[in-house]
Write a protein that holds these residues in place. Structure first.
Motif, PDB file in Angstrom:
ATOM      1  N   GLU A  37       7.800 -12.349  24.485  1.00 49.25           N
ATOM      2  CA  GLU A  37       7.742 -12.865  25.858  1.00 49.25           C
ATOM      3  C   GLU A  37       8.799 -12.230  26.753  1.00 49.25           C
ATOM      4  O   GLU A  37       8.615 -12.143  27.961  1.00 49.25           O
ATOM      5  CB  GLU A  37       7.901 -14.384  25.853  1.00 49.25           C
ATOM      6  N   THR A  41       4.635 -10.223  30.344  1.00 55.33           N
ATOM      7  CA  THR A  41       4.135 -11.410  31.030  1.00 55.33           C
ATOM      8  C   THR A  41       2.722 -11.614  30.523  1.00 55.33           C
ATOM      9  O   THR A  41       1.907 -10.682  30.578  1.00 55.33           O
ATOM     10  CB  THR A  41       4.138 -11.209  32.558  1.00 55.33           C
ATOM     11  N   ASN A  72       6.802  -5.339  31.071  1.00 55.30           N
ATOM     12  CA  ASN A  72       7.916  -5.238  32.010  1.00 55.30           C
ATOM     13  C   ASN A  72       7.972  -3.806  32.525  1.00 55.30           C
ATOM     14  O   ASN A  72       7.362  -2.883  31.947  1.00 55.30           O
ATOM     15  CB  ASN A  72       9.240  -5.540  31.310  1.00 55.30           C
ATOM     16  N   PRO A 144      11.068  -7.898  34.353  1.00 52.78           N
ATOM     17  CA  PRO A 144       9.638  -8.187  34.456  1.00 52.78           C
ATOM     18  C   PRO A 144       9.046  -7.719  35.796  1.00 52.78           C
ATOM     19  O   PRO A 144       9.750  -7.654  36.803  1.00 52.78           O
ATOM     20  CB  PRO A 144       9.567  -9.713  34.356  1.00 52.78           C
ATOM     21  N   ASP A 147       5.003 -11.308  40.174  1.00 50.09           N
ATOM     22  CA  ASP A 147       3.615 -11.577  40.568  1.00 50.09           C
ATOM     23  C   ASP A 147       3.261 -10.802  41.833  1.00 50.09           C
ATOM     24  O   ASP A 147       2.149 -10.291  41.962  1.00 50.09           O
ATOM     25  CB  ASP A 147       3.390 -13.070  40.789  1.00 50.09           C
TER      26      ASP A 147
END
Length: 153
Positions: A37, A41, A72, A144, A147
């Motif tokens: 994790e 993502t 990432n 990361p 969004d």
């Protein structure tokens, strides 16, 4: 008779293929191990095909990204080649527009260039990766993909 021949052709065509969670995608490789994790993502599954060694100095594997999953940001000291074997996804080099990638695309990630890749929101992505000259290093993971970055087209 034609139906029987068609059925047998489809059986032969898909022999050895493994269905993954997304019914639209198939791969010839096992799903593999889920990526951590901290580096992905969503869910991404890695299956190593050729480990890095001093003879071939090349790492080869397969990654299945579930819909919406992505890596990432990262770099490869000697670059990376992606061969998209199924599905739809995205690839982006930092500072450049996001690209949509599909089955049959070949992507070259230049050495030490920050980039990410992953599946589209609706469809998973299967990719083979090739990391050459592993004596220079394999991957340097970064932050990361947000969004906003993921959805920006």
């Amino acid at each position: 008779m034609r139906a029987v021949i068609t059925f047998l052709f489809l059986v032969l065509l898909t022999a050895g293929c493994t269905k993954v969670d997304n019914p639209e995608l198939q791969t010839i490789f096992p799903k593999g191990e889920q990526g951590p994790e901290a580096l992905f993502t969503g869910k991404a599954w890695n299956y190593g095909l050729l480990p890095a060694d001093s003879t071939y100095t090349t790492l080869v594997g397969n990654v299945y990204f579930e819909p919406g999953a992505r890596s990432n940001w990262h770099t490869h000291p000697a670059g990376q080649i992606l061969i998209i074997t199924d599905g739809v996804g995205y690839h982006q080099i930092k500072g450049q527009p996001r690209q949509t990638i599909r089955k049959g695309d070949v992507i070259k990630c230049p050495p030490n260039v920050l980039h990410w890749h992953g599946a589209s929101p609706e469809v998973g992505l299967q990719q083979m990766y090739i990391v050459p000259n592993t004596e220079k290093g394999i991957v340097d993971w970064k932050e990361p993909v947000t969004d906003k970055e993921y959805h920006n087209n």
